[in-house]
Structure formats: structure tokens, C-alpha cells
Design an enzyme around this catalytic site. Sequence first.
Site, mmCIF file in Angstrom:
data_model
loop_
_atom_site.group_PDB
_atom_site.id
_atom_site.type_symbol
_atom_site.label_atom_id
_atom_site.label_comp_id
_atom_site.label_asym_id
_atom_site.label_seq_id
_atom_site.Cartn_x
_atom_site.Cartn_y
_atom_site.Cartn_z
ATOM 1 N N SER A 34 2.993 -12.931 -1.641
ATOM 2 C CA SER A 34 1.955 -12.437 -2.523
ATOM 3 C C SER A 34 1.831 -13.235 -3.861
ATOM 4 O O SER A 34 1.190 -14.412 -3.638
ATOM 5 C CB SER A 34 2.459 -10.839 -3.037
ATOM 6 O OG SER A 34 1.545 -10.192 -3.567
ATOM 7 N N ASP A 49 -5.381 -10.496 -7.099
ATOM 8 C CA ASP A 49 -4.973 -9.604 -8.389
ATOM 9 C C ASP A 49 -5.991 -9.785 -9.370
ATOM 10 O O ASP A 49 -6.717 -10.640 -9.471
ATOM 11 C CB ASP A 49 -3.718 -10.519 -8.930
ATOM 12 C CG ASP A 49 -2.574 -10.044 -8.023
ATOM 13 O OD1 ASP A 49 -2.485 -9.424 -7.264
ATOM 14 O OD2 ASP A 49 -1.766 -11.030 -8.145
ATOM 15 N N HIS A 71 -2.513 -11.521 1.756
ATOM 16 C CA HIS A 71 -2.864 -10.357 2.120
ATOM 17 C C HIS A 71 -4.176 -10.450 2.860
ATOM 18 O O HIS A 71 -4.931 -9.558 3.005
ATOM 19 C CB HIS A 71 -2.639 -9.300 1.036
ATOM 20 C CG HIS A 71 -1.602 -9.302 0.522
ATOM 21 N ND1 HIS A 71 -0.258 -8.806 0.907
ATOM 22 C CD2 HIS A 71 -1.017 -9.620 -0.921
ATOM 23 C CE1 HIS A 71 0.711 -8.891 0.050
ATOM 24 N NE2 HIS A 71 0.056 -9.226 -0.983
#
Length: 149
Positions: A34, A49, A71
Site C-alpha cells: 500500500s 490516496d 491495490h
Amino acid sequence: GGETFLLLRTLLETEQLAILRERVLAGVPYNGSSAGCNVAGPNIGCTNDFPAVDVPSRQSLGIFPGVMNPHHPHADQPDFGGRMNKIQIYCRLNMAETVVGIGNAAVVRLHEGQVTVEHGPVFYYHGHEHRELKQGPAPELTALVSAHA
């Protein structure tokens, strides 16, 4: 993992970004997921993000030659088309950059100058080109390692 912009700002404020980069280049293994995956690339360019905090620079560790997008959905998932479109727009506006889309549980390994896809899905984006990389050697990413050396 965590929040990418906060992680990058913290690494910069505590002066750990350069130290971490030196340690990894000296041989200390690095594994990021991530936000940790995002900061492995040369800059924060394709994070998922929201920029919750300001950062003085988007430049990050630069230990992996591609801009990371963790992701990344599988090709058969409904949100694949939207993600692909956003990354393609980014690539058209940042022609010199390569984006590596990393699916959940995917593993891309850089070891001794060679990049391999250990487990997918992993997607390659550069300019107008995009494709899924198969498990095994990733010569298009290894070429980036040599170019950045």
C-alpha cells in the site's frame, strides 16, 4: 502501509527517507505494501490516496524504477476500466514515467538488478502502452533499472 502522503511527509520530516534509501541500496531488504509500495518508486504519482497532508516534494525512495499503483484491480473486476483510464491519463501527461499497477497479494521483486513478477496481477503502463505482466522475468522493468543506474 498506511496513508501515503503522511508516510512520505514523516519520512522527510524525520530525515529518514535518505537513510532508508541508502540502507536499501546497500542491501537491506525492503518490502512495502500500500503506502509502503507507493514510496518505493521515484515519486508519488499514481497513489490511490487522497492527499490528506501537504508534502514538500512528491519525490520518494526511488528504489524501484516505476511509479507504483498498489491495490490495482484484476482485469475482470468492475473497477478495472476506471483505474486503467486514470493511469493512462497520468501516463499521457507524464510520458517519461512508467507506472506499475500491483494487485492485492501481488509481488514484484527487484533483486540484483533483475525484476520478476512473483505473483500477479501486475500491470505495466508507459505512454500509450498498457498490458498485464505475466509471472516470471519482467524485462521491460529490468530495463528501467539499468536506465536509472
